[in-house]
Scaffold this motif. Structure first.
Motif, PDB file in Angstrom:
ATOM      1  N   GLU A   1      66.463  23.852  46.923  1.00 57.85           N
ATOM      2  CA  GLU A   1      67.286  23.785  45.715  1.00 57.85           C
ATOM      3  C   GLU A   1      66.688  24.654  44.604  1.00 57.85           C
ATOM      4  N   ARG A   2      67.491  25.557  44.048  1.00 62.16           N
ATOM      5  CA  ARG A   2      67.009  26.388  42.942  1.00 62.16           C
ATOM      6  C   ARG A   2      66.916  25.520  41.696  1.00 62.16           C
ATOM      7  N   ILE A   3      65.730  25.403  41.145  1.00 60.50           N
ATOM      8  CA  ILE A   3      65.550  24.481  40.030  1.00 60.50           C
ATOM      9  C   ILE A   3      65.296  25.186  38.696  1.00 60.50           C
ATOM     10  N   ARG A   4      64.705  26.388  38.727  1.00 62.93           N
ATOM     11  CA  ARG A   4      64.282  26.982  37.458  1.00 62.93           C
ATOM     12  C   ARG A   4      64.278  28.514  37.549  1.00 62.93           C
ATOM     13  N   THR A   5      64.629  29.148  36.440  1.00 60.32           N
ATOM     14  CA  THR A   5      64.605  30.611  36.363  1.00 60.32           C
ATOM     15  C   THR A   5      63.704  31.047  35.210  1.00 60.32           C
ATOM     16  N   TYR A   6      62.819  31.999  35.503  1.00 62.51           N
ATOM     17  CA  TYR A   6      61.905  32.572  34.518  1.00 62.51           C
ATOM     18  C   TYR A   6      62.391  34.000  34.247  1.00 62.51           C
ATOM     19  N   ASN A   7      63.028  34.212  33.099  1.00 59.27           N
ATOM     20  CA  ASN A   7      63.597  35.516  32.768  1.00 59.27           C
ATOM     21  C   ASN A   7      62.679  36.223  31.770  1.00 59.27           C
ATOM     22  N   PHE A   8      61.905  37.184  32.266  1.00 57.80           N
ATOM     23  CA  PHE A   8      60.906  37.860  31.428  1.00 57.80           C
ATOM     24  C   PHE A   8      61.531  38.765  30.364  1.00 57.80           C
ATOM     25  N   PRO A   9      62.567  39.551  30.683  1.00 55.52           N
ATOM     26  CA  PRO A   9      63.134  40.421  29.639  1.00 55.52           C
ATOM     27  C   PRO A   9      63.617  39.643  28.419  1.00 55.52           C
ATOM     28  N   GLN A  10      64.132  38.446  28.626  1.00 52.95           N
ATOM     29  CA  GLN A  10      64.626  37.639  27.512  1.00 52.95           C
ATOM     30  C   GLN A  10      63.608  36.597  27.042  1.00 52.95           C
ATOM     31  N   GLY A  11      62.471  36.531  27.732  1.00 51.01           N
ATOM     32  CA  GLY A  11      61.420  35.586  27.330  1.00 51.01           C
ATOM     33  C   GLY A  11      61.831  34.138  27.433  1.00 51.01           C
ATOM     34  N   ARG A  12      62.736  33.843  28.367  1.00 53.07           N
ATOM     35  CA  ARG A  12      63.233  32.467  28.433  1.00 53.07           C
ATOM     36  C   ARG A  12      62.996  31.838  29.800  1.00 53.07           C
ATOM     37  N   VAL A  13      62.913  30.514  29.780  1.00 50.86           N
ATOM     38  CA  VAL A  13      62.825  29.717  31.002  1.00 50.86           C
ATOM     39  C   VAL A  13      63.962  28.710  30.978  1.00 50.86           C
ATOM     40  N   THR A  14      64.719  28.635  32.063  1.00 49.05           N
ATOM     41  CA  THR A  14      65.832  27.692  32.146  1.00 49.05           C
ATOM     42  C   THR A  14      65.624  26.760  33.323  1.00 49.05           C
ATOM     43  N   ASP A  15      65.628  25.468  33.046  1.00 48.48           N
ATOM     44  CA  ASP A  15      65.611  24.477  34.119  1.00 48.48           C
ATOM     45  C   ASP A  15      67.057  24.060  34.359  1.00 48.48           C
ATOM     46  N   HIS A  16      67.584  24.414  35.516  1.00 48.45           N
ATOM     47  CA  HIS A  16      69.009  24.250  35.786  1.00 48.45           C
ATOM     48  C   HIS A  16      69.429  22.800  35.985  1.00 48.45           C
ATOM     49  N   ARG A  17      68.495  21.912  36.284  1.00 52.76           N
ATOM     50  CA  ARG A  17      68.858  20.515  36.548  1.00 52.76           C
ATOM     51  C   ARG A  17      69.220  19.758  35.286  1.00 52.76           C
ATOM     52  N   ILE A  18      68.592  20.118  34.188  1.00 54.73           N
ATOM     53  CA  ILE A  18      68.864  19.399  32.935  1.00 54.73           C
ATOM     54  C   ILE A  18      69.380  20.342  31.851  1.00 54.73           C
ATOM     55  N   ASN A  19      69.765  21.562  32.277  1.00 57.90           N
ATOM     56  CA  ASN A  19      70.310  22.555  31.343  1.00 57.90           C
ATOM     57  C   ASN A  19      69.402  22.774  30.130  1.00 57.90           C
ATOM     58  N   LEU A  20      68.115  22.854  30.395  1.00 52.46           N
ATOM     59  CA  LEU A  20      67.133  23.076  29.334  1.00 52.46           C
ATOM     60  C   LEU A  20      66.708  24.537  29.339  1.00 52.46           C
ATOM     61  N   THR A  21      66.865  25.208  28.215  1.00 49.96           N
ATOM     62  CA  THR A  21      66.420  26.597  28.076  1.00 49.96           C
ATOM     63  C   THR A  21      65.425  26.687  26.921  1.00 49.96           C
ATOM     64  N   LEU A  22      64.267  27.271  27.204  1.00 52.75           N
ATOM     65  CA  LEU A  22      63.221  27.443  26.199  1.00 52.75           C
ATOM     66  C   LEU A  22      62.873  28.925  26.111  1.00 52.75           C
ATOM     67  N   TYR A  23      62.546  29.367  24.913  1.00 49.07           N
ATOM     68  CA  TYR A  23      62.221  30.777  24.702  1.00 49.07           C
ATOM     69  C   TYR A  23      60.732  30.976  24.430  1.00 49.07           C
ATOM     70  N   ASN A  24      59.912  30.287  25.212  1.00 46.73           N
ATOM     71  CA  ASN A  24      58.459  30.444  25.094  1.00 46.73           C
ATOM     72  C   ASN A  24      57.860  30.701  26.478  1.00 46.73           C
ATOM     73  N   LEU A  25      58.510  31.595  27.228  1.00 42.28           N
ATOM     74  CA  LEU A  25      58.096  31.872  28.602  1.00 42.28           C
ATOM     75  C   LEU A  25      56.616  32.235  28.699  1.00 42.28           C
ATOM     76  N   SER A  26      56.128  33.049  27.759  1.00 43.41           N
ATOM     77  CA  SER A  26      54.734  33.506  27.846  1.00 43.41           C
ATOM     78  C   SER A  26      53.752  32.344  27.790  1.00 43.41           C
ATOM     79  N   ARG A  27      54.113  31.274  27.098  1.00 38.90           N
ATOM     80  CA  ARG A  27      53.238  30.091  27.000  1.00 38.90           C
ATOM     81  C   ARG A  27      53.475  29.120  28.154  1.00 38.90           C
ATOM     82  N   ILE A  28      54.667  29.163  28.725  1.00 38.80           N
ATOM     83  CA  ILE A  28      54.965  28.285  29.866  1.00 38.80           C
ATOM     84  C   ILE A  28      54.306  28.826  31.126  1.00 38.80           C
ATOM     85  N   ILE A  29      54.430  30.129  31.374  1.00 35.76           N
ATOM     86  CA  ILE A  29      53.910  30.707  32.614  1.00 35.76           C
ATOM     87  C   ILE A  29      52.384  30.663  32.655  1.00 35.76           C
TER      88      ILE A  29
END
Length: 360
Positions: free
Chosen positions: A303-331
């Motif tokens: 099951e695809r659960i999460r996408t890490y989009n570097f160009p936009q600096g965002r992380v999206t968890d698809h299960r709870i529709n949560l999008t955060l724009y702190n990818l550099s600190r999450i990764i």
């Protein structure tokens, strides 16, 4: 309000556990009692705080209702009653969450398996990023980590990695990481500046304890061989690598990270127990026709659960529709807790709503 009789039964059970532990019980019985004691202790602390708040609330109401109470004292009592009402509501919610049926493995340590998926070298690099993310996050939680195995790729990433995480409540937090993690970024080898999509699969297994699962020696086939390094070079000249096959289930694990055959065998057994324990848990869950599928997903590794989009600096968890724009600190793992905590909270809210609906 939670029924007083239910709270009384909890307090009685906690007292009984402490009495049994003090009586000199030993072996597996003591281990099981210790687990139950550790699980109940924070709940009992909340129960006692709840009862104290109830008593304070009743005392404040009595003061307010007493005609002999002067105006200043009544005003103070009304203010205290308002504060205690809010406090009681918070404690009541916390108790309802604590009293929900729990996954028996939640308190366990865990084994995290990371495998590069589609995307070749870039997927392997991403698998390495995920390994670092989990190591950092676990360190911030005060958990102990040990890399059980690594299979390196040509560009410095990992085809697969196995991480052991030791600590109380590890599985409860990390179990929602199981699934397919997708990354979108421009690979270092990309000369055209095009964004590529790659993936890695994460599987989180609760670490089995000896009281959880018993594996008999007669059910094992143990093979030893020479460990191989990158490019086929021998890591050492002895048969230190170990492959263990659990004959009844066909489960196979291999370990070659250590120079000692004994250490490789111990690590392989830890991983084997976790895999068999996890498979049995999944089998039991599948047999429960009424088993709820959580809003945060089934934990299925496909099951695809999460996408890490570097160009936009965002992380999206698809299960709870949560999008955060702190990818550099999450990764890096520093702010992965923001996603983990949101997943745990969503799971709790979902289970509480379902429980209360069934009680209505």
């Amino acid at each position: 309000m939670i029924p007083a009789a239910k709270l009384e039964r909890l307090l009685d059970r906690f007292s009984a556990i402490e009495a049994e532990m003090a009586s000199g019980v030993a072996g597996d019985a003591f281990v099981k009692l210790s687990r139950e004691h550790a699980e109940l202790a924070p709940v009992i602390e909340t129960v006692r705080a709840y009862r104290t708040a109830q008593t304070g609330f009743a005392d404040a109401e009595a003061l307010i209702a007493d005609p002999a109470t002067d105006s200043d004292m009544r005003a103070m009592a009304e203010e205290e009653r308002a504060d205690l009402k809010q406090h009681l509501e918070k404690l009541d919610h916390a108790l309802r969450i604590a009293l929900l049926p729990r996954d028996a493995a939640d308190d366990s340590s865990a084994i995290v398996e990371i495998r590069a998926g589609t995307g070749g070298d870039e997927a392997a690099l991403f698998a390495g990023d995920l390994l670092g993310m989990y190591q950092r996050y676990c360190g911030l939680q005060g958990w102990k980590t040990e890399v059980l195995s690594l299979s390196e790729s040509d560009l410095g990433g990992f085809k697969d990695a196995t991480l052991e995480v030791e600590g109380r409540g590890v599985y409860a937090k990390l179990k929602f990481e199981s699934g397919v993690h997708r990354v979108q970024r421009v690979p270092a080898t990309e000369t055209q500046g095009r964004i590529h999509t790659s993936a890695a699969t994460v599987a989180v297994l609760p670490e089995a304890q000896d009281v959880d699962i018993v594996i008999h020696d007669k059910d094992l086939r143990i093979d030893t061989y020479r460990a191989q390094g990158a490019g086929g070079q021998h890591v050492n000249k002895t048969d230190s690598a170990v492959r263990i096959t659990h004959i009844p289930t066909g489960t196979v694990v291999a370990m070659q990270e250590e120079k000692s055959q004994h250490k490789n065998k111990a690590k392989a057994m830890t991983l084997l127990k976790a895999k068999i324990f996890d498979a049995e848990r999944r089998r039991v869950d599948a047999e429960r026709a009424s088993e709820r599928k959580s809003l945060v997903g089934s934990g299925d590794r496909s099951e695809r659960i999460r996408t890490y989009n570097f160009p936009q600096g965002r992380v999206t968890d698809h299960r709870i529709n949560l999008t955060l724009y702190n990818l550099s600190r999450i990764i890096t793992g520093d702010e992965l807790g923001e996603i983990v905590d949101a997943l745990v909270a969503q799971d709790q809210a979902d289970r509480l709503a379902e429980y209360e609906a069934s009680e209505a």
